[in-house]
Design a protein around this motif. Structure first.
Motif, PDB file in Angstrom:
ATOM      1  N   GLN A 116      20.557 -32.233 -26.018  1.00 26.84           N
ATOM      2  CA  GLN A 116      20.751 -31.904 -27.398  1.00 26.84           C
ATOM      3  C   GLN A 116      21.894 -30.841 -27.821  1.00 26.84           C
ATOM      4  OE1 GLN A 116      18.920 -33.918 -29.842  1.00 26.84           O
ATOM      5  NE2 GLN A 116      20.621 -33.061 -31.136  1.00 26.84           N
ATOM      6  N   PHE A 117      22.781 -31.257 -28.754  1.00 25.72           N
ATOM      7  CA  PHE A 117      23.557 -30.048 -29.373  1.00 25.72           C
ATOM      8  C   PHE A 117      23.972 -30.264 -30.881  1.00 25.72           C
ATOM      9  CE2 PHE A 117      25.676 -33.963 -28.080  1.00 25.72           C
ATOM     10  CZ  PHE A 117      26.808 -34.570 -29.205  1.00 25.72           C
ATOM     11  N   VAL A 118      24.809 -29.382 -31.279  1.00 25.62           N
ATOM     12  CA  VAL A 118      25.214 -29.313 -32.624  1.00 25.62           C
ATOM     13  C   VAL A 118      26.744 -29.256 -32.513  1.00 25.62           C
ATOM     14  CG1 VAL A 118      25.513 -28.061 -34.837  1.00 25.62           C
ATOM     15  CG2 VAL A 118      23.217 -28.289 -33.590  1.00 25.62           C
ATOM     16  N   ILE A 119      27.517 -30.190 -33.219  1.00 24.30           N
ATOM     17  CA  ILE A 119      29.024 -30.088 -33.215  1.00 24.30           C
ATOM     18  C   ILE A 119      29.363 -29.541 -34.528  1.00 24.30           C
ATOM     19  CG2 ILE A 119      29.171 -32.704 -33.953  1.00 24.30           C
ATOM     20  CD1 ILE A 119      31.715 -32.518 -32.411  1.00 24.30           C
ATOM     21  N   ALA A 120      30.256 -28.660 -34.619  1.00 21.36           N
ATOM     22  CA  ALA A 120      30.715 -27.949 -35.459  1.00 21.36           C
ATOM     23  C   ALA A 120      32.162 -28.061 -35.713  1.00 21.36           C
ATOM     24  CB  ALA A 120      30.447 -26.493 -35.875  1.00 21.36           C
ATOM     25  N   TYR A 121      32.702 -28.650 -36.945  1.00 24.42           N
ATOM     26  CA  TYR A 121      34.347 -29.046 -36.933  1.00 24.42           C
ATOM     27  C   TYR A 121      34.735 -27.918 -38.146  1.00 24.42           C
ATOM     28  CZ  TYR A 121      38.430 -31.966 -37.470  1.00 24.42           C
ATOM     29  OH  TYR A 121      39.603 -32.618 -37.302  1.00 24.42           O
ATOM     30  N   CYS A 122      35.746 -26.945 -37.581  1.00 25.26           N
ATOM     31  CA  CYS A 122      36.153 -26.023 -38.291  1.00 25.26           C
ATOM     32  C   CYS A 122      37.870 -26.146 -38.487  1.00 25.26           C
ATOM     33  CB  CYS A 122      36.145 -24.822 -37.364  1.00 25.26           C
ATOM     34  SG  CYS A 122      34.467 -24.448 -36.686  1.00 25.26           S
ATOM     35  N   ASP A 123      37.975 -26.149 -39.942  1.00 25.12           N
ATOM     36  CA  ASP A 123      39.215 -26.551 -40.625  1.00 25.12           C
ATOM     37  C   ASP A 123      39.630 -25.534 -41.453  1.00 25.12           C
ATOM     38  OD1 ASP A 123      41.610 -27.734 -40.991  1.00 25.12           O
ATOM     39  OD2 ASP A 123      40.832 -29.233 -42.317  1.00 25.12           O
ATOM     40  N   LEU A 124      41.061 -24.915 -41.401  1.00 22.71           N
ATOM     41  CA  LEU A 124      41.498 -24.012 -42.332  1.00 22.71           C
ATOM     42  C   LEU A 124      41.685 -24.704 -43.738  1.00 22.71           C
ATOM     43  CD1 LEU A 124      43.707 -21.817 -40.263  1.00 22.71           C
ATOM     44  CD2 LEU A 124      41.398 -21.135 -41.326  1.00 22.71           C
ATOM     45  N   ASP A 125      41.753 -24.058 -45.015  1.00 24.01           N
ATOM     46  CA  ASP A 125      41.977 -24.735 -46.108  1.00 24.01           C
ATOM     47  C   ASP A 125      43.235 -23.719 -46.792  1.00 24.01           C
ATOM     48  OD1 ASP A 125      39.392 -26.083 -46.299  1.00 24.01           O
ATOM     49  OD2 ASP A 125      38.345 -24.168 -46.880  1.00 24.01           O
ATOM     50  N   ASN A 126      44.161 -24.450 -47.168  1.00 24.78           N
ATOM     51  CA  ASN A 126      45.325 -24.006 -47.616  1.00 24.78           C
ATOM     52  C   ASN A 126      46.169 -23.344 -46.942  1.00 24.78           C
ATOM     53  OD1 ASN A 126      44.251 -24.547 -50.520  1.00 24.78           O
ATOM     54  ND2 ASN A 126      43.055 -22.454 -50.049  1.00 24.78           N
ATOM     55  N   PHE A 127      46.147 -24.034 -45.630  1.00 23.28           N
ATOM     56  CA  PHE A 127      47.055 -23.514 -44.428  1.00 23.28           C
ATOM     57  C   PHE A 127      48.470 -23.855 -44.537  1.00 23.28           C
ATOM     58  CE2 PHE A 127      48.535 -23.762 -40.073  1.00 23.28           C
ATOM     59  CZ  PHE A 127      48.573 -22.408 -39.522  1.00 23.28           C
ATOM     60  N   LYS A 128      48.804 -25.194 -44.980  1.00 24.57           N
ATOM     61  CA  LYS A 128      50.121 -25.590 -45.293  1.00 24.57           C
ATOM     62  C   LYS A 128      50.880 -24.770 -45.956  1.00 24.57           C
ATOM     63  CE  LYS A 128      52.972 -29.853 -45.747  1.00 24.57           C
ATOM     64  NZ  LYS A 128      53.900 -28.918 -46.542  1.00 24.57           N
ATOM     65  N   PRO A 129      50.353 -24.535 -47.344  1.00 23.41           N
ATOM     66  CA  PRO A 129      51.119 -23.729 -48.049  1.00 23.41           C
ATOM     67  C   PRO A 129      51.415 -22.381 -47.405  1.00 23.41           C
ATOM     68  CG  PRO A 129      49.122 -24.310 -49.133  1.00 23.41           C
ATOM     69  CD  PRO A 129      49.056 -25.047 -48.011  1.00 23.41           C
ATOM     70  N   TYR A 130      50.422 -22.043 -46.943  1.00 21.94           N
ATOM     71  CA  TYR A 130      50.789 -20.384 -46.110  1.00 21.94           C
ATOM     72  C   TYR A 130      51.552 -20.345 -45.157  1.00 21.94           C
ATOM     73  CZ  TYR A 130      49.629 -16.203 -43.566  1.00 21.94           C
ATOM     74  OH  TYR A 130      49.796 -15.175 -42.791  1.00 21.94           O
ATOM     75  N   ASN A 131      51.546 -21.628 -44.432  1.00 24.92           N
ATOM     76  CA  ASN A 131      52.750 -21.835 -43.307  1.00 24.92           C
ATOM     77  C   ASN A 131      54.293 -21.826 -43.887  1.00 24.92           C
ATOM     78  OD1 ASN A 131      52.339 -21.589 -40.714  1.00 24.92           O
ATOM     79  ND2 ASN A 131      52.199 -23.868 -40.224  1.00 24.92           N
ATOM     80  N   ASP A 132      54.215 -22.711 -44.895  1.00 26.02           N
ATOM     81  CA  ASP A 132      55.508 -22.903 -45.557  1.00 26.02           C
ATOM     82  C   ASP A 132      56.039 -21.483 -46.236  1.00 26.02           C
ATOM     83  OD1 ASP A 132      55.245 -25.547 -45.265  1.00 26.02           O
ATOM     84  OD2 ASP A 132      54.668 -26.053 -47.159  1.00 26.02           O
ATOM     85  N   GLU A 133      55.152 -20.774 -46.814  1.00 21.72           N
ATOM     86  CA  GLU A 133      55.574 -19.447 -47.567  1.00 21.72           C
ATOM     87  C   GLU A 133      55.773 -18.439 -46.407  1.00 21.72           C
ATOM     88  OE1 GLU A 133      56.457 -16.777 -50.688  1.00 21.72           O
ATOM     89  OE2 GLU A 133      56.047 -19.218 -50.607  1.00 21.72           O
ATOM     90  N   TYR A 134      54.939 -18.227 -45.700  1.00 16.19           N
ATOM     91  CA  TYR A 134      55.238 -17.143 -44.570  1.00 16.19           C
ATOM     92  C   TYR A 134      55.742 -17.422 -43.462  1.00 16.19           C
ATOM     93  CZ  TYR A 134      52.164 -13.859 -47.454  1.00 16.19           C
ATOM     94  OH  TYR A 134      51.666 -12.980 -48.532  1.00 16.19           O
ATOM     95  N   GLY A 135      55.863 -18.539 -42.971  1.00 16.76           N
ATOM     96  CA  GLY A 135      56.597 -19.005 -41.633  1.00 16.76           C
ATOM     97  C   GLY A 135      55.646 -19.422 -40.586  1.00 16.76           C
ATOM     98  N   TYR A 136      56.254 -19.995 -39.662  1.00 16.47           N
ATOM     99  CA  TYR A 136      55.368 -20.663 -38.397  1.00 16.47           C
ATOM    100  C   TYR A 136      54.646 -19.368 -37.641  1.00 16.47           C
ATOM    101  CZ  TYR A 136      56.638 -25.062 -39.963  1.00 16.47           C
ATOM    102  OH  TYR A 136      56.971 -26.240 -40.551  1.00 16.47           O
ATOM    103  N   GLU A 137      55.449 -18.501 -37.538  1.00 16.14           N
ATOM    104  CA  GLU A 137      55.253 -17.414 -36.630  1.00 16.14           C
ATOM    105  C   GLU A 137      53.777 -16.710 -37.160  1.00 16.14           C
ATOM    106  OE1 GLU A 137      56.488 -12.949 -34.765  1.00 16.14           O
ATOM    107  OE2 GLU A 137      57.899 -14.288 -35.816  1.00 16.14           O
ATOM    108  N   LYS A 138      53.833 -16.537 -38.734  1.00 18.02           N
ATOM    109  CA  LYS A 138      52.467 -15.913 -39.175  1.00 18.02           C
ATOM    110  C   LYS A 138      51.383 -17.148 -39.107  1.00 18.02           C
ATOM    111  CE  LYS A 138      53.317 -11.897 -40.941  1.00 18.02           C
ATOM    112  NZ  LYS A 138      52.540 -10.579 -40.835  1.00 18.02           N
ATOM    113  N   GLY A 139      51.757 -18.297 -39.338  1.00 16.41           N
ATOM    114  CA  GLY A 139      50.706 -19.182 -39.337  1.00 16.41           C
ATOM    115  C   GLY A 139      50.126 -19.355 -37.538  1.00 16.41           C
TER     116      GLY A 139
END
Length: 602
Positions: free
Chosen positions: A439-462
């Protein structure tokens, strides 16, 4: 930053495709096709994947994009070249099945003879190659296709038709083109042992094939029951997870137990297609000696078998300990040693505290126990048991060899940014737990609003955000029980076996909420977000980064593969993302959807 990451950064699918073709960034996987009567591997189907961590990793998206931008012919020719070269480099036995789309034959840039030229360059006979037609779009001009296939036949290639029973006009294509092989769509293999209609369909196809001098391949065989039925029907070949999954380093032989008739096959399901190994894989069948044996008896055994350094001693079938060669040698070589001790029972000179490991223990867990034991003594052998009974012996040298192989393999499939296990190890871990009914539990973790952050702050910060999240996930998980994987981009998977998984998820959300302010300039943090362009180019406000976690505890008896688990986890993640801010959603469904997820191959 590696090439895969650079490709992933490019927002244009056309540019991404261009780079993949120009840099030949494709990976060939091979899945065995087995001969049912002979019980051997007959050949391999080559399957293509795009670079991981790019939008074109999936073969479906990759080929749809190629069709959209008029690059299908180039892509298919590159796929064939990559597959042929890798097939030759791996020195795989049997035939190579290469996928081809009939629509490429109508393209103005189609150039006949390229595949044959590639074969000539590397020294592979065309008689070992089967051109497998995959019907994704309607075929109207059968005269052109027939002429092209006649051209392939004249060069020595054989022809196969894929997915008979699906698509637009599979039966007509079969009758028009008269291929050497026909592959029955996996839909008709799934649960065929329980479906009389499917059995009649397959039986009819096989009878027609006999009349047309064509051989049938059952595709998508996953269980012993399915295999038993299709073998009974007389199908010549089959392919599917029951024997092996697609792999970049495929097996060259198949466990003969899998070809036998009878339900006992279920007990011998092949495990070698998972990355995880068990202590039982190290088993050496060494006959144990009885507790009533004398020292003289054991000395004679050591004398006649110089390769042994230790012998297990049992009472009935329960291990009591080990007798070491060096201990016995020192005793027998001492003055009067043989006269004084030769008739004594061996139990007087046992190591009664050897390392004993259960055969079902994972190699990774065994490594920790062996390391701890070797700090106390330097012995290189241990006893392997099953439910407390003696099974055989194991060697630390063999254990270390497998550990090294696993580390090398895991590094190969690790995400280059976080070094966490990627898609392949994640899928294999899920299949392993399903197979073992754990038996196990699977947790899917995903960031919200990551693309606009990446666009604004750049890929290094992302990248810093992604690495920071990876650290939080690892710190909140139990490294002895849980599994943290990085699917790609800002998507992560945690496979929990910890009973307090819900508390751990809530801790992850708390830790990320504390850390997120450090990723923003003071002004943006005070404004609780940033202004950036959405996917349509409109300038809108985006809140601060947040984390969505979708969890599901599958009823393992209802799931057959990681595909079904992944679908349910993905649904849970999407529900979590519908909530604002950091959120945890727990899916209440525990069973897979009625429709089965199928791997689509190019």
């Amino acid at each position: 930053m590696n090439n895969d990451k650079n490709i992933a950064m490019d927002g244009s699918l056309e540019n991404c495709l261009e780079r993949i073709i120009r840099e030949q960034r494709l990976t060939a996987l091979f899945q065995p096709i087995v001969a049912n009567k002979a019980g051997i591997i007959f050949g391999y189907e080559a399957l293509i994947r795009g670079p991981s961590n790019t939008p074109l990793h999936s073969p479906v998206t990759l080929f749809e994009t190629a069709v959209r931008y008029g690059r299908l012919v180039e892509l298919e020719l590159l796929c064939r070249e990559v597959s042929i070269l890798q097939f030759k480099n791996l020195n795989l036995p049997g035939k190579l099945f290469l996928n081809a789309s009939p629509e490429t034959l109508f393209q103005p840039n189609f150039r006949p003879g390229c595949t044959l030229n590639t074969l000539k360059k590397i020294g592979l006979e065309p008689e070992r190659v089967v051109i497998e037609l995959t019907e994704q779009y309607p075929v109207d001009n059968y005269d052109v296709v027939r002429e092209a296939l006649h051209h392939y036949n004249n060069m020595g290639f054989e022809i196969a038709i894929d997915d008979l029973g699906a698509g637009y006009a599979g039966l007509r294509m079969w009758s028009e083109l008269r291929p050497d092989y026909v592959k029955i769509d996996r839909h008709f293999m799934q649960d065929i042992h329980e479906d009389k209609v499917k059995q009649e369909f397959v039986r009819s196809i096989h009878n027609i094939a006999i009349e047309l001098n064509c051989q049938v391949i059952g595709e998508g065989v996953e269980t012993a029951e399915e295999y038993r039925i299709i073998k009974k029907m007389g199908l010549e070949f089959c392919q599917g997870y029951y024997f092996a999954r697609p792999s970049a380093l495929p097996k060259t032989s198949v466990d003969t137990n899998l070809f036998q008739n009878g339900l006992e096959i279920i007990q011998h399901r092949n495990r070698s297609n998972t990355s995880s190994k068990l202590v039982g894989d190290l088993l050496q069948r060494i006959t144990a000696i009885n507790a009533s044996s004398t020292i003289e008896d054991v000395a004679q055994i050591f004398h006649s078998t110089p390769q042994l350094d230790a012998l297990p001693v049992v009472n009935g079938n329960r291990p009591l300990g080990l007798v070491r060669r060096n201990t016995l040698t020192n005793l027998m070589l001492s003055r009067y040693g043989r006269d004084l001790h030769g008739k004594k029972l061996i139990t007087h000179f046992l190591d009664t505290n050897p390392l004993m490991l259960d055969s079902q223990l994972a190699i990774e867990d065994a490594s920790t126990l062996v390391s701890e034991k070797m700090q106390q003594d330097k012995s290189l052998d241990f006893i392997i048991t099953k439910k407390g009974d003696y099974c055989g012996m194991g060697s630390v040298i063999d254990l270390l060899k497998i550990i090294t192989e696993l580390q090398v393999r895991n590094a190969h499939y690790a995400n280059p940014l976080t070094l966490l296990p990627g898609n392949v190890p994640i899928y294999e871990k899920l299949d392993e737990l399903l197979y073992q009914k754990k038996q196990f539990v699977i947790a899917y973790c995903d960031l919200d609003n990551f693309k606009p952050y990446n666009d604004e702050y750049g890929y290094e910060k992302g990248d810093q955000v992604i690495k920071g999240l990876a650290e939080i996930l690892c710190n909140a998980s139990n490294n002895e029980m849980d599994f943290v994987g990085h699917i790609g981009g800002d998507d992560f998977i945690i496979i929990f076996r910890s009973v307090d998984w819900k508390d751990r998820c809530e801790l992850i959300l708390q830790q990320f909420n504390k850390q997120v302010r450090h990723y923003y300039k003071r002004k943006d943090h005070e404004n609780n977000g940033i202004w950036s362009q959405d996917r349509s180019g409109k300038h809108i406000f985006f809140p601060l980064l947040s984390l969505s976690i979708g969890c599901v505890r599958p009823n393992i008896s209802d799931f057959k593969s990681h595909h079904e688990v992944a679908e349910l986890a993905s649904d849970a993640k999407h529900m979590a993302k519908k909530q604002e801010g950091n959120s945890l959603y727990i899916e209440q469904r525990h069973r897979p959807h009625n429709t089965k997820i199928q791997e689509i191959v190019a």
